[in-house]
Scaffold this motif. Structure first.
Motif, PDB file in Angstrom:
ATOM      1  N   LEU A 169     -23.330 -29.217  21.318  1.00  0.00           N
ATOM      2  CA  LEU A 169     -23.506 -30.669  21.374  1.00  0.00           C
ATOM      3  C   LEU A 169     -22.918 -31.310  20.130  1.00  0.00           C
ATOM      4  O   LEU A 169     -23.225 -30.900  19.011  1.00  0.00           O
ATOM      5  N   SER A 170     -22.079 -32.314  20.331  1.00  0.00           N
ATOM      6  CA  SER A 170     -21.442 -33.019  19.222  1.00  0.00           C
ATOM      7  C   SER A 170     -20.952 -34.378  19.708  1.00  0.00           C
ATOM      8  O   SER A 170     -20.468 -34.493  20.839  1.00  0.00           O
ATOM      9  N   PRO A 171     -21.039 -35.408  18.861  1.00  0.00           N
ATOM     10  CA  PRO A 171     -20.499 -36.714  19.245  1.00  0.00           C
ATOM     11  C   PRO A 171     -18.971 -36.743  19.241  1.00  0.00           C
ATOM     12  O   PRO A 171     -18.361 -37.686  19.734  1.00  0.00           O
ATOM     13  N   VAL A 172     -18.337 -35.709  18.692  1.00  0.00           N
ATOM     14  CA  VAL A 172     -16.880 -35.678  18.579  1.00  0.00           C
ATOM     15  C   VAL A 172     -16.220 -35.317  19.905  1.00  0.00           C
ATOM     16  O   VAL A 172     -15.079 -35.679  20.169  1.00  0.00           O
ATOM     17  N   GLY A 173     -16.925 -34.608  20.787  1.00  0.00           N
ATOM     18  CA  GLY A 173     -16.317 -34.202  22.053  1.00  0.00           C
ATOM     19  C   GLY A 173     -17.230 -33.286  22.840  1.00  0.00           C
ATOM     20  O   GLY A 173     -18.414 -33.148  22.546  1.00  0.00           O
ATOM     21  N   GLY A 174     -16.657 -32.637  23.865  1.00  0.00           N
ATOM     22  CA  GLY A 174     -17.408 -31.685  24.657  1.00  0.00           C
ATOM     23  C   GLY A 174     -18.423 -32.347  25.577  1.00  0.00           C
ATOM     24  O   GLY A 174     -18.211 -33.449  26.100  1.00  0.00           O
TER      25      GLY A 174
END
Length: 415
Positions: A169-174
């Motif tokens: 989980l990340s706000p950058v992607g995925g």
């Protein structure tokens, strides 16, 4: 530290963050990339072009003490055709084999080889608690993970760790960037009956876990890289809906997912209640042990209709020079795509500072727009924030941060 790490998958969601943290901690990083990737990397590194199948040159092998192998095609990136499944297989199994053969040929024995794997190793296991000693499943993804790990076991290294990752989980992607817009604009839906377990880990914890695996001297074997609190799909959906002020919708039926995604639907519907036993036993300290804490840490508890975008990059040069370039409105035209026809019309103060208003014009989908922003925070050589006071959005808040990293500056943009 002084050690050198050879990193594959450096341009990916996890690899980029790991490379940045390794450099912060004093490691030298050599990145194997398919094509020159400087603009896609957020840390200083020696780039070595590698197709994932060829052998690595001996002089590269002799430079390193650790290898972290994260390369692999995105499992959920496209519907699974036979061609796609072959690409998933080759990008993991054949790349690991090529690395292994390269180091055997060079005669170099490493301190550690850390190879990515996945909790797909366990297959669909309902509510069974899965530890590193649990047996593999019997579907395609499980077979792939078994073959992947078998290749890793042949590596010439004092320690061989197979890191079985949950969903990162990340706000950058995925995952977050895939579901957040859908949940907020349409609504939040569980998958199937919602009872399947979702095992996850927040990205910075995954990075810290990998460094822990390098530095802790943990014995060889598999390690589940997951948070200690897996969630049912139903609970995951409810928590995300609450954090993003989304309305809850009926669950998406299994048949609909199978029609849309084919065999890939089995991954979306599978249940893996995975334990972080080995990490916990090795005294690894999770900063985000629960989803609630993870969302707060990532600053992803937002209002209705708000979306978060983040981008990480790295620029060669000293902090004074990089700050001077990016904090000047005069350079915005240089770094904005030409198709936007971006122009700076003027500013309210002679030098940019807190309280400065800046006026721009641009073209969005061929429509001319006037934009005015206000500098609401100004911390020289560290960060600044500009907020839209007139423009096409109901809310636009853009944070820019700068920090020294190696021979240059790490930049983070958060909108």
């Amino acid at each position: 530290m002084g050690s050198t790490v050879l990193l594959t998958g450096a341009t990916g969601l996890l690899g980029n963050a790991l490379g940045r943290e390794l450099v912060k901690r004093g490691y030298e990083v050599i990145s194997l990339v398919r094509q020159p990737s400087r603009e896609r990397l957020s840390f200083p590194t020696q780039e070595v072009i590698w197709d994932g199948k060829s052998h690595i040159e001996k002089q590269i092998c002799e430079k390193v003490e650790h290898v972290v192998h994260l390369a692999g095609e995105n499992v959920a990136g496209a519907r699974w055709s036979e061609q796609r499944k072959r690409a998933l297989w080759d990008s993991r199994v054949l790349s690991t084999r090529a690395l292994c053969e390269s180091f055997h040929k060079s005669g170099q024995r490493l301190d550690s080889f850390i190879s990515a794997s996945a909790i797909g190793y366990y297959g669909d296991r309902s509510d069974e608690e899965l530890t590193e000693e649990s047996q593999p499943g019997s579907d395609f993804l499980a077979d792939l993970c078994v073959a992947w790990e078998s290749e890793a076991d042949l590596f010439p290294a004092e320690r061989i760790i197979k890191a079985r990752f949950g969903v990162i989980l990340s706000p950058v992607g995925g995952f977050i960037q895939q579901v957040m817009p859908l949940f907020q604009t349409v609504g939040a839906s569980a998958l199937g009956d919602g009872t399947g377990y979702f095992s996850w880990i927040e990205r910075s914890d995954a990075v810290r876990a990998l460094i822990h695996l390098i530095e802790s001297k943990m014995e060889s074997g598999p390690v589940n890289v997951v948070a200690p609190e897996p969630l049912s799909n139903k609970d995951l959906t409810r928590q995300l809906a609450s954090a993003w002020k989304s309305r809850l919708l009926p669950a998406v039926p299994k048949a609909v997912l199978q029609l849309r995604y084919g065999e890939l639907a089995s991954v979306l519907l599978s249940s893996a209640k995975v334990s972080a036993k080995r990490l916990l036993d090795s005294n690894f300290d999770f900063q985000s042990p629960s989803l609630k804490i993870a969302l707060q840490k990532m600053d992803l508890v937002v209002e209705v209709g708000q979306f978060v975008l983040e981008f990480e990059s790295w620029a060669e040069g000293d902090l004074d020079k990089v700050w001077s370039f990016f904090s000047s409105e005069a350079n915005l035209e240089k770094i904005t795509p030409s198709f936007l026809n971006f122009r700076v019309l003027g500013k309210s103060t002679s030098a940019v500072e807190k309280g400065t208003e800046i006026r721009y014009s641009l073209s969005l989908h061929g429509i001319p727009i006037t934009w005015k922003s206000l500098i609401t925070e100004w911390n020289p050589k560290a960060s600044f924030v500009d907020e839209q006071i007139k423009g096409p959005y109901q809310l636009w808040r853009h944070g820019h941060s700068f920090s020294k990293l190696g021979s240059g500056v790490a930049l983070r943009d958060r909108v």
